[in-house]
Enzyme design. Structure first.
Site, PDB file in Angstrom:
ATOM      1  N   THR A   1      13.702  -6.156  14.734  1.00  0.00           N
ATOM      2  CA  THR A   1      14.682  -5.742  13.717  1.00  0.00           C
ATOM      3  C   THR A   1      14.340  -4.367  13.089  1.00  0.00           C
ATOM      4  O   THR A   1      13.315  -3.914  12.533  1.00  0.00           O
ATOM      5  CB  THR A   1      14.389  -7.021  12.608  1.00  0.00           C
ATOM      6  OG1 THR A   1      14.224  -8.288  13.307  1.00  0.00           O
ATOM      7  CG2 THR A   1      15.688  -6.874  11.945  1.00  0.00           C
TER       8      THR A   1
ATOM      9  N   ARG B   1      16.559 -10.353  25.937  1.00  0.00           N
ATOM     10  CA  ARG B   1      16.785 -11.386  24.771  1.00  0.00           C
ATOM     11  C   ARG B   1      17.995 -12.136  24.919  1.00  0.00           C
ATOM     12  O   ARG B   1      19.046 -11.407  24.596  1.00  0.00           O
ATOM     13  CB  ARG B   1      16.241 -10.854  23.596  1.00  0.00           C
ATOM     14  CG  ARG B   1      16.547 -11.842  22.301  1.00  0.00           C
ATOM     15  CD  ARG B   1      16.116 -11.159  20.942  1.00  0.00           C
ATOM     16  NE  ARG B   1      16.465 -12.004  20.098  1.00  0.00           N
ATOM     17  CZ  ARG B   1      17.171 -11.981  18.768  1.00  0.00           C
ATOM     18  NH1 ARG B   1      17.944 -10.656  18.920  1.00  0.00           N
ATOM     19  NH2 ARG B   1      17.317 -12.847  17.855  1.00  0.00           N
TER      20      ARG B   1
END
Length: 466
Positions: free
Chosen positions: A275, A32
């Site tokens: 997260t 990412r």
């Protein structure tokens, strides 16, 4: 290899070729690029490293570009502010900053029109919180509910308030153009609030729409309210628990996550949980027990991927983080999950074909399900069924389709040249399965395809490995 994919955000701790190679060896599947940090130049170096690495590894590493989105932040501070609980402070909207009147500056010009007395302002992912006591001109008097040390340019959330900012900012447009020119495989669009945001991105992508997959990040209450429409429009969803946890009540977050996962399963869309998966490992060599359980629960829900952020950008133990995720995934995948996808409610003809193939493979105890596909659509349908006892081996003649299929849970993609003779295509696939995946002569496989015929006839076959 684990069925659940591991996405790693790349940053200063991991941007070298050597570290990227070590991360792949540890279990990283997808990288990412967070456009909130770094520059096009620094991201270009990572992309070049990945393209070099992809020439040497068994399964290619796709690239996911994550847009910054319409962020609201505090301004620059001469020095950090130590905010004590109960203290009254002034917060100013964008404009000339009067340091004698205001202690905190927010770069959102319309904040005064957006909020009311009694509303909450959340800063730095919920670490610091204010209650609005009074509004006058461009200043707000606020009470510190939760104190802490405030640094410059911290992220701001306005829970429950619709922010009047574009879904795709000018910076996002520049970053998206950069990503498309660099042949990224996924674009994750931040702060998606409605399906129209996805349609606008698809329009911006032009002829690459459909080839580059769109992941919608759900990060606020409006996105949650419009969830079903967004899922139908996007290729996948990211449960962005950082901002989402600041925008909704924390106690609601697990239920929202489960609802998103369930709806993605019903609609046959990819889903990523992101997260704070192993947040403690930014500084510590092992995760907490609660973090291990959190990751296991995501795997148990049969998500397509889990994603690391700070753990692999600035953390001290990025390799260990990936190793722990892989071990947790493999152990958890050994027991049946919640199997949301077993009750696909939005089925198409091809999905019914995939369901039949998975059931057949289970009944025969087949060694694998072999999918012959060009664009990866049939692999999507088979992956939607979440086969428990076998892996999915997808064969395509398109490199980008091979990379995007990596996000599918349980799919192991290969690129081969397709022959005009379907049998030759199958023999090539069988040879690769024997050479690379150690299939043995006589082992059964179920083959599903929409390209093994001159007129694209959908088919299922049972074959023995020759």
């Amino acid at each position: 290899m684990q069925k659940t994919r591991i996405i790693c955000t790349i940053g200063p701790a991991t941007e070298s070729y050597e570290m990227l190679r070590k991360m792949y060896d540890a279990g990283m599947d997808i990288v990412r690029l967070n456009m909130s940090h770094g520059t096009h130049e620094s991201h270009t170096k990572v992309i070049k490293h990945i393209k070099t690495l992809n020439k040497k590894v068994e399964f290619p590493i796709p690239i996911l570009l994550d847009t910054q989105g319409p962020e609201i932040r505090t301004g620059d501070l001469v020095q950090d502010l130590n905010l004590q609980e109960g203290t009254i402070v002034s917060i100013a909207a964008r404009g000339p900053l009067d340091v004698e009147e205001s202690s905190i500056h927010i770069n959102y010009a319309e904040i005064m029109e957006s909020v009311n007395v009694g509303d909450k302002i959340t800063v730095d992912n919920g670490l610091i919180n204010f209650e609005i006591l009074e509004k006058r001109d461009r200043l707000m008097q606020c009470r510190v509910i939760d104190g802490g040390v405030l640094k410059s340019k911290r992220h701001v959330n306005l829970p429950g308030i619709r922010v009047n900012l574009p879904a795709i900012t000018q910076k996002d447009e520049q970053d998206i153009a950069f990503g498309l020119a660099a042949d990224v495989d996924f674009i994750a669009l931040s702060f998606v609030r409605e399906a129209e945001d996805i349609r606008r991105l698809r329009h911006l992508m032009g002829h690459k729409a459909g080839r580059v997959k769109i992941i919608a990040k759900i990060e606020d209450q409006e996105g949650v309210r419009n969830l079903e429409d967004i899922i139908q429009e996007a290729d996948g969803i990211m449960v962005a628990r950082g901002d989402l946890g600041a925008e909704i009540n924390l106690e609601d977050l697990p239920n929202v996550q489960r609802r998103i996962v369930r709806l993605c399963a019903e609609y046959g869309k990819r889903v990523i949980v992101a997260t704070h998966l192993l947040e403690s490992m930014i500084h510590n060599p092992i995760p907490t027990r609660a973090e291990v359980t959190d990751v296991a629960n995501a795997v148990y829900e049969e998500v397509d991927a889990v994603m690391l952020s700070g753990e692999t950008t600035v953390g001290k133990y990025p390799i260990k983080c990936v190793e722990h995720l892989r071990k947790i995934a493999i152990k958890t995948e050994a027991i049946p999950g919640l199997q949301f996808a077993k009750n696909l409610q939005r089925t198409k003809d091809k999905q019914q074909l995939a369901i039949a193939a998975v059931q057949l493979a289970g009944g025969l105890q087949a060694k694998g399900i072999v999918v012959i596909t060009r664009r990866g659509i049939m692999a999507d349908f088979v992956s939607n069924c979440r086969p428990f006892f076998t892996n999915i081996y997808a064969f395509t003649n398109m490199s980008q389709s091979r990379r995007t299929m990596t996000l599918n849970r349980g799919v192991f993609p290969f690129r081969i040249n397709f022959s005009s003779d379907p049998e030759k295509t199958l023999q090539t696939a069988f040879r690769i399965l024997k050479e690379r995946e150690h299939f043995q002569m006589g082992e059964k496989v179920v083959i599903i395809s929409d390209v093994l015929a001159q007129h694209r006839v959908d088919s299922i076959q049972i074959r023995d490995i020759p």
